[in-house]
Each structure stands twice: as structure tokens, then as C-alpha cells.
Design a protein around this motif. Structure first.
Motif, PDB file in Angstrom:
ATOM      1  N   LEU A  22       0.829  -1.199   0.000  1.00 44.03           N
ATOM      2  CA  LEU A  22       0.000   0.000   0.000  1.00 44.03           C
ATOM      3  C   LEU A  22       0.868   1.254   0.000  1.00 44.03           C
ATOM      4  O   LEU A  22       1.865   1.359   0.735  1.00 44.03           O
ATOM      5  CB  LEU A  22      -0.922   0.017   1.225  1.00 44.03           C
ATOM      6  CG  LEU A  22      -2.017  -1.042   1.290  1.00 44.03           C
ATOM      7  CD1 LEU A  22      -2.853  -0.860   2.551  1.00 44.03           C
ATOM      8  CD2 LEU A  22      -2.910  -0.985   0.057  1.00 44.03           C
ATOM      9  N   LEU A  66      -7.056  -0.665   1.627  1.00 42.05           N
ATOM     10  CA  LEU A  66      -7.329  -2.097   1.519  1.00 42.05           C
ATOM     11  C   LEU A  66      -8.480  -2.437   2.465  1.00 42.05           C
ATOM     12  O   LEU A  66      -8.514  -1.980   3.609  1.00 42.05           O
ATOM     13  CB  LEU A  66      -6.086  -2.914   1.890  1.00 42.05           C
ATOM     14  CG  LEU A  66      -6.249  -4.443   1.914  1.00 42.05           C
ATOM     15  CD1 LEU A  66      -6.567  -4.971   0.515  1.00 42.05           C
ATOM     16  CD2 LEU A  66      -4.992  -5.094   2.475  1.00 42.05           C
ATOM     17  N   LEU A 107      -9.233  -3.354  -3.065  1.00 45.04           N
ATOM     18  CA  LEU A 107      -8.048  -2.514  -2.991  1.00 45.04           C
ATOM     19  C   LEU A 107      -8.273  -1.268  -3.844  1.00 45.04           C
ATOM     20  O   LEU A 107      -8.599  -1.364  -5.024  1.00 45.04           O
ATOM     21  CB  LEU A 107      -6.812  -3.280  -3.489  1.00 45.04           C
ATOM     22  CG  LEU A 107      -5.492  -2.512  -3.551  1.00 45.04           C
ATOM     23  CD1 LEU A 107      -5.082  -2.044  -2.162  1.00 45.04           C
ATOM     24  CD2 LEU A 107      -4.396  -3.386  -4.163  1.00 45.04           C
TER      25      LEU A 107
END
Length: 873
Positions: A506, A512, A522
Motif C-alpha cells: 500500500l 485495503l 483494494l
């Protein structure tokens, strides 16, 4: 004597043994002697105390009589004056102190008066009457110069043992009595006026005559409107049933013992209303000492009691409320706190009295906060809100507080009242509920709700900045197999592991979330190029495909399938982005899993078509638009029709017949296949029984059972119900099950097949050759028919692979002792090959297409007729 007799009998009954009985007799005698000694000691002690009290009585009497406002003396049996008080000496002109010589009754009375007094003393000693002796006698001073008419009341004084001790004598000056009576009448008049002014009612009952008199206020208190109150008033009947016995007992006791009467009770007024009244009274004796009158006053205490009840209730609420309460004066100095405050804050009441609530400041609020609070309080009269305060131990906690102003009649502030409750648990619960509402408890990731909220915010920023974003839906492949094979703890560990891996990549602004099950979402911000996004997706999929260790050291590998939707290329709203990613994920799964796909308009049209078909299909089942077609199954050796496969068709009013390939997959995916399969089973059995009733030759009806039907619910029980309901023989029903349905849950499938075989139904493996095709597996199942899939029949007899596979399946089936049926036979060459290899039955267009029930019956009759003609020589 009773003790001895009774204990001997009991001992003889309990202990028949003579020796033991003698021993227990000794113990019993000792116990008797001990108890007797203790009782004797107790009686002697009582006698000693009685003698002590008696010996001290004269001195106590002396101390008592000095304080009595009438003449009091005690006279011995020898007529000697033993004790006299100052009042008596004053009345008779006796010396201030007793001289050495004794003073006798004859020194104070003369002639008839002395004789009368002696006669009274004799009667008292004889005990002929319980009432005291009373007479008006002329008493003389010692020097004989003064004669005083006085009323004497004499009684015999007895000791604690009941023996007479002396005479107790009371002298009352007759003149003083008359003066006192006149003064009493005057005071009674004043008292009556005072009572009338006070609103209290006066009663006076004549006890012997059972009559009474009542003041006008008494009647007004009871709202009496009649003319004869004394006749209509019966106070026991007016008492509340719950108070009646108590008040009657108190009145009886007051009249009998002379104790003051005071009771609070409910009386029913003459208008029917019960009100609280306080009655206070006293009995009065006549000249002979007998109760003559009972008088008193009645006060309406309803308002007072209601005020007391309100005050008591307020006190109870103050002490028992779960909310902390602080009362301060106008200068904000604490006057009182309740127990809940002590429990919540940790301070005792003594520690905070005189202090100001500033003692509890938490330091979390600014001056403006308190200024606004006091401004609202002074202008509105109250303030409510949440505030942070500090306990004695330094802990800061939140409160729900209500602060009110108490003013006097002139509007000046007298007090401030603060009520608060500790809302720490509420805040914690709210935080917990907020977490549960927005986060996944297993992985700690945001859930769908929070993801959608933050996706909306990200879309707003993306529109403003003109950036491209991507929404990815990530699905773990065959996650159900992991749960079924290794258990839910391993499945949960896999989900946590996947969440950790997905979270490592990330970047700032990415998000997420876990949507539930094995699906993750996501959000990728600031996508510069799709090639870079694909590179990141491949790296993520590669990392997730690496081996990992489950609890217990088990090495496992997994894969994921990804659907991608881009903003603004594919969609402009959060809902459309998720819908596009979901369609792309569905396409990726259809393409074999472990891959990724972008969303396209074609996916949307297919998804919408699936939804439309599902909706229409559900209506079709309810509206009876489904029909059954039957395709003949022919014995290859004889050419006789020996069975038929029941095939469902959807006869749509608008489109006509819709082929199974279009709606069966949708039915499987949405669960509608259960309803359709149940309908096909019932309708096929009914039709088969109709043909039997029509006299057609017996034949086997094959019905397809979907994996969902086979693995979920009590399929065997349902089949038994249908057979009993329709009357169709179980041995003529053939159930076609795919290899995949059997192998998905092998043990459950084996148990279901055994129950079906016990029921009498036939079992066929459909589309054999396209699945496991394992002899080791198949030999365990109780089968009757193997159906060769049409894909292996198409190339016969020219395709070498089809020839080899078909021949192997026929040989395998015969080795298992089951029949072999070939599907999709369309040419004589295919049939000739199958006949040569020993195949038992076939079905296909070479014989007939699937036809409605009526056409199949005609086809069956023609087949029967053909064989009859062929049989004629």
C-alpha cells in the motif's frame, strides 16, 4: 414426675439392653440434678434482687413524692406516717422537718373521719375490692387550729412478691380542686376556640354510655352534610381496611392502660374520599378510677404527609440514584453530594464540602467552553452536555452532565444542582460498535461500509485533481477447499496472511478492505499508467502464490484472481467502480482463475443478462412455464425403447422455448436449480405413473440431479416422499449424478448413494470421462449405469482418441458390473461401433430428439407395435 416417667419410658424403648440402660439412667439422673440446681440458683438470685428492690423502695418513694404537686404520704399498717412530701406538710401545717417522735394518723384526723379512714384501710388490706379507697375528709393540723377539707385517695402498696408493704395516700385540697376545675373549664373553652381556629377537630367519647360529642371542625374535616353526626359516625367503619385493626388495638390499649393515643391512619370522609388523619387522645378516669371518657383531637395530615412523602422520595432518589448529584450554593460552594458521587469520583463527602467543582477539572476544556456553559446556564436556567472530569485518583473520564439553577421567589440564585453519569462504558461501547460497524474483526481491515465511504471521498479528490484511480477486487482461489480440507482455523489464518501480503504494497492514499468471505477490495490512488498498475498486480499475485506455513507447520500455496475497474475510464461513481471490478473478477474466474481482467462493457451486458435471466426464471418457476421433454433410451441389442431421460425446457411466452444451456448455468449459480430440480423430479414421476396407468410397457425414467441438490438438503428423503406421493416404482427411477458432485464430498456422496440404493432407485454417472474417471473411486460407489459423454461419441468411428476412450469406458463399466449408455449418437456408424464394443444402450438424434410427453408416448407405442409385427411369423 412427668419428666421421670416419660424419660424412663423413652429410655426403655430406645435401649433394651439392661446394662446400657443402667448407665444411661445414671447419666439421666446427673442431668436432672444439674438442671434442678441451676433452676434453684436462678430462683435464689431473683429473690435476692427482689429483696434489694424492696429495701430500696422507701428511699425511692421519698425522692419521688417530693416532686409531686399534690399531698402524698405513705402510711404504715400501724397508722404511722412514714413519708410525706412538702405539699402535704404545707396543706396540714406540718413542720418543715420531721421531728424525733413519730406522727400517726390519729394526730391528723378526728372522730368519724378517722373511723372512715380506718375502715377503708381495713377493706384494702382484706382485699375485698381492687379499687382504691377514696373519700373527702377533714384533716387537722398538729396544733388543731386549722381544718383542711381534702380528698384522700388511698391504695395498698405491694412488693414484688405480692405482699402488702404500706398504704399509699394522695391528698387533694377540695378548694384547690374546685379552683382547678373552674380553671380547667376556662382552659377547655380557650382550647376549643384555639382548636376551632386551628382547623383541628375535637372529640369526646363517654365510655360507659358509648356516646360522643364532636366539634364542628371535626364534622367539617369529614365533610359531613347530615343532621345527626353522632348517630351517623361510626369510626371503625370509616377506617381504611389496612389501618382498621391497628387503630382499634391502639384505642383499646390507650383506654385500658392510660397511655397516650397517637395514630396516623386513613379515614373515608362522607364524600367517599380517603384522607390521612392524625388522631391524638387520652383517657379520663372517674372518681372510682374507672375509665370514663376518651377525648382527643383529629388533624388532617394529607397535605403534610404528601409533602413528607415528596421529601422522603426526593431523599431516597438523591441517595439511591445511580447518577452523581452535587448541590452547591450561589457562590458555587459544595453543600451536599450523594453516594453515587462518592462512588464515581472517589472523594468522601467531607473532602468536598465547601470546595468548588473546579476541584474536578480535567484540563481538556478551554476557557471558552466553560464560559459558554455558564452563559447558557444563566440565560436558559440549565445546561446539558458531555464534559470530561477528573477523579480523585487522577483518572480523566467522560460524563453526561445536567446543570440546573434553583432560584427563590424573588428570582435570586439560591443553589446549583448538578447531575452527572459516568459514560466511560458507553463511550467504549460506542467505539467498539463503531469498530465492528466499519472494520473486519478477523483481519482488522476496513469493511465494505468504510471502504465505500472512503472511496467516495477519494473520488471527490480525484475529480478535483484529475487523477486516475483503480479499484481491484481480489478473490482467493478455492478458499472453500481450504476450509473444507483443513478447517476454519486454517482458513482464517489464510485470510489474515492474504490481508498482510496485500497491505505491504500500500502507498499513501491507497486503501485495503475485506468485503467478506475470501474477497478483498483494494483502492489504488494516482495511477499514472495501466502498465505500471499491471506490474504491481502481477507482483502482488506472485507474492501471494509463494508457499506459506499454516499453524502446525503445514506448508501451503494459494493463488488469487483479480478484477480491475478504472476511474474515470470504466466508471465515475463508487457503485459503478465496484460493480465493474466485480464483473471483471467474474470474467477472470470464468477464464480459469489465477489471473486478472479489466472491466469491459461486454461484461456488464453479460452480467445484466444473467440478472435478467435469473429474475425471469424465478417468475417462470412460479408461473408454471417449465415443461418436460423426453428423449428415448434404446437397447442396442434389440432396438427396443427401454427408458427415457427427462429434460427440462423453459417455454417463455415471449421467446418461446429457451434452451437449457442458457438458463441452467444461471440456475446453478443463483440456487434456483433446487426448485427446478424438485419440479422435474415430481413431474417426471407423475408422468411415468400416467404412462403405467395407460398400459404402456414399463420403462426407466432418468432424472438429472444437480450437485447442489445432491450435496445440500435431504435429497433421499425428498425422493422417497415423491415416490410415495406419485406411486411411481423406485426401481424405474434412474438418478443421474455427475462425477464432480460425487468427488466433491466423497464420503457424503457415498452415504447418499447407499441410501438411494436401499430405497430401490437406480444410479447413473452422467458425462463419464470428463472428470476423474478413476476405477479406484468408481468401484466404491453402488452404480447401475455409466453414461459416455457425447464429446467422445462425436468422432466415432474415425477419431482414434474417441475410439480408445469409448472402448475403455465400455470395458471399465462392464468390469464394474454396470450398464454403459452412450449419449449423442447421431449416425449408424457410431451405433455400429458401439454395438461392436458391447455397449448396452444409447440415446441421441439417431433415434429421436427430446420430445414432449405426448409425442414420446406415440413414439413408444409405435416402437411396441414394430416389435409385435416383427414377432409375427
Amino acid at each position: 414426675m412427668l419428666w421421670i416417667l416419660f424419660s424412663d419410658q423413652v429410655l426403655a424403648w430406645l435401649v433394651p439392653d439392661g446394662a446400657r440402660q443402667a448407665l444411661y439412667q445414671s447419666w439421666k439422673g446427673a442431668f436432672y440434678v444439674v438442671i434442678t440446681a441451676l433452676l434453684a440458683w436462678w430462683l435464689l438470685r431473683r429473690a435476692e434482687r427482689a429483696e434489694t428492690i424492696v429495701s430500696s423502695t422507701p428511699e425511692q418513694v421519698r425522692q419521688l413524692v417530693r416532686m409531686v404537686p399534690v399531698g402524698v404520704c405513705s402510711i404504715g399498717f400501724d397508722e404511722r406516717i412514714l413519708v410525706s412530701n412538702a405539699k402535704m406538710r404545707e396543706m396540714l401545717g406540718l413542720p418543715g422537718r420531721q421531728g424525733d417522735g413519730p406522727l400517726y394518723l390519729r394526730d391528723l384526723l378526728r372522730g368519724e373521719d378517722l373511723l372512715s379512714c380506718r375502715q377503708g384501710m381495713v377493706r384494702l388490706r382484706a382485699g375485698g375490692q381492687e379499687q382504691p379507697y377514696q373519700a373527702e375528709l377533714r384533716w387537722h393540723s398538729i396544733d388543731g387550729r386549722t381544718e383542711v377539707p381534702a380528698l384522700v385517695t388511698m391504695a395498698l402498696a405491694r412488693g414484688f412478691d405480692g405482699l402488702p408493704l404500706h398504704f399509699a395516700c394522695v391528698l387533694q385540697d377540695v378548694g384547690a380542686i374546685r379552683s382547678a376545675r373552674e380553671a380547667l373549664e376556662r382552659s377547655e373553652t380557650s382550647l376549643r376556640l384555639a382548636l376551632d381556629g386551628s382547623g383541628d377537630g375535637l372529640w369526646d367519647w363517654n365510655i360507659p354510655g358509648a356516646a360522643g360529642s364532636y366539634s364542628s371542625n371535626f364534622m367539617r374535616l369529614l365533610h359531613y352534610q347530615g343532621n345527626d353526626f353522632a348517630h351517623d359516625f361510626a369510626w371503625p367503619d370509616l377506617l381504611h381496611p389496612r389501618d382498621r385493626r391497628r387503630v382499634q388495638a391502639a384505642v383499646t390499649h390507650a383506654i385500658r392502660c392510660g397511655t397516650p393515643f397517637s395514630e396516623l391512619a386513613r379515614l373515608r370522609r362522607f364524600d367517599g374520599e380517603y384522607r390521612w388523619f392524625q388522631g391524638r387522645g387520652m383517657r379520663h378516669l372517674d372518681a372510682d378510677g374507672r375509665p370514663e371518657r376518651f377525648s382527643g383531637i383529629l388533624t388532617d395530615m394529607t397535605s403534610h404527609r404528601e409533602a413528607e412523602e415528596r421529601q422522603r422520595l426526593a431523599s431516597v432518589v438523591f441517595d439511591n440514584t445511580i447518577e452523581g448529584v452535587i448541590v452547591t450554593d450561589a457562590n458555587n460552594r459544595i453543600l451536599s453530594v450523594n453516594p453515587a458521587f462518592v462512588h464515581a469520583m472517589g472523594y468522601t463527602e467531607a473532602e468536598v464540602l465547601g470546595q468548588t467543582p473546579a476541584l474536578f477539572k480535567s484540563g481538556r476544556h478551554s476557557r471558552d467552553f466553560y464560559a459558554q456553559m455558564w452563559s447558557t446556564l444563566n440565560s436558559v436556567g440549565y445546561w446539558r452536555g458531555e464534559i470530561w472530569n477528573r477523579r480523585k485518583n487522577g483518572e480523566v473520564f467522560p460524563e453526561a452532565m445536567s446543570l440546573s439553577v434553583v432560584r427563590d421567589g424573588e428570582g435570586r440564585v439560591r443553589q446549583y444542582v448538578c447531575m452527572f453519569s459516568d459514560i466511560s462504558q458507553q463511550k467504549a461501547s460506542e467505539a467498539r460498535l463503531d469498530y465492528l460497524a466499519h472494520y473486519d474483526t478477523l483481519t482488522g481491515l476496513p469493511n465494505r461500509v468504510l471502504f465505500l465511504r472512503q472511496l467516495e471521498s477519494a473520488l471527490h479528490e480525484a475529480r478535483h485533481d484529475g487523477e486516475m484511480m483503480a479499484v481491484l477486487l481480489v478473490d482467493i482461489d478455492r478458499f472453500k477447499d481450504v476450509n473444507d480440507s483443513y478447517g476454519h482455523p486454517v482458513g482464517d489464518q489464510l485470510l489474515r496472511y492474504a490481508g498482510q501480503v496485500l497491505g505491504r504494497g500500500l502507498r499513501h492514499g491507497d486503501l485495503l478492505a475485506r468485503f467478506g468471505g475470501d474477497e478483498f477490495a483494494l483502492l489504488v490512488r494516482r495511477v499514472a499508467q495501466t502498465s505500471l498498475l499491471e506490474e504491481r498486480v502481477r507482483a502482488m499475485m506472485g507474492e501471494l502464490s509463494l508457499p506459506w506455513f499454516a499453524p502446525g507447520g503445514m506448508e501451503m500455496t494459494t493463488s488469487v484472481t483479480v478484477g480491475i475497474s478504472l476511474y474515470p475510464r470504466h466508471a465515475g461513481t463508487a457503485r459503478d467502480l465496484l460493480q465493474g471490478a466485480d464483473a471483471a473478477l467474474y470474467q477472470a474466474k470464468s477464464d480459469g482463475r489465477a489471473t486478472y481482467r479489466y472491466f469491459s462493457d461486454e461484461m456488464t451486458s453479460r452480467a445484466r443478462e444473467r440478472i435478467e435471466v435469473e429474475t425471469r426464471l424465478r417468475r417462470a418457476v412460479a408461473a408454471g412455464q417449465l415443461v418436460l421433454y423426453f428423449q428415448p433410451q434404446v437397447d442396442i441389442a434389440s432396438g427396443c425403447i427401454v427408458g427415457a431421460e427427462a429434460l427440462v425446457r423453459w417455454n417463455d411466452p415471449d421467446e418461446g422455448l429457451i434452451p437449457p444451456a442458457r438458463f441452467i448455468p444461471v440456475a446453478e449459480a443463483t440456487g434456483v436449480i433446487g426448485e427446478i430440480g424438485d419440479w422435474v423430479l415430481v413431474e417426471a414421476c407423475r408422468q411415468g405413473q400416467r404412462w403405467r396407468d395407460e398400459g404402456l410397457p414399463p420403462l426407466t425414467l432418468a432424472v438429472n440431479v444437480s450437485p447442489r441438490q445432491f450435496l445440500l438438503g435431504d435429497m433421499v428423503g425428498r425422493i422417497a416422499e415423491v415416490l410415495e406421493e406419485t406411486g411411481f416404482p423406485a426401481q424405474n427411477l434412474e438418478l443421474e449424478v455427475t462425477e464432480g458432485a460425487l468427488m466433491e464430498r466423497e464420503q457424503d456422496g457415498l452415504q447418499a448413494l447407499r441410501r438411494l440404493r436401499a430405497l430401490g432407485a437406480r444410479i447413473a454417472i452422467d458425462d463419464f470421462g470428463t472428470g476423474y474417471s478413476s476405477l479406484a473411486y468408481l468401484k466404491r460407489f453402488p452404480l447401475d449405469v455409466l453414461k459416455i459423454d457425447r464429446s467422445f461419441i462425436t468422432g466415432l468411428p474415425d477419431d482414434a482418441d474417441d475410439v480408445a476412450i469409448s472402448a475403455t469406458i465400455i470395458a471399465m463399466g462392464h468390469s464394474l458390473g454396470v450398464e454403459v449408455l452412450a449419449e449423442g449418437v447421431e449416425t449408424p456408424e457410431q451405433l455400429a461401433f458401439l454395438r461392436g464394443k458391447g455397449c448396452d444402450r444409447f440415446q441421441g438424434y439417431l433415434c429421436s430428439r427430446p420430445v414432449p410427453a405426448g409425442e414420446f408416448a406415440a413414439l413408444l407405442r409405435a416402437n411396441v407395435q414394430q416389435f409385435r409385427v416383427a414377432a409375427v411369423p
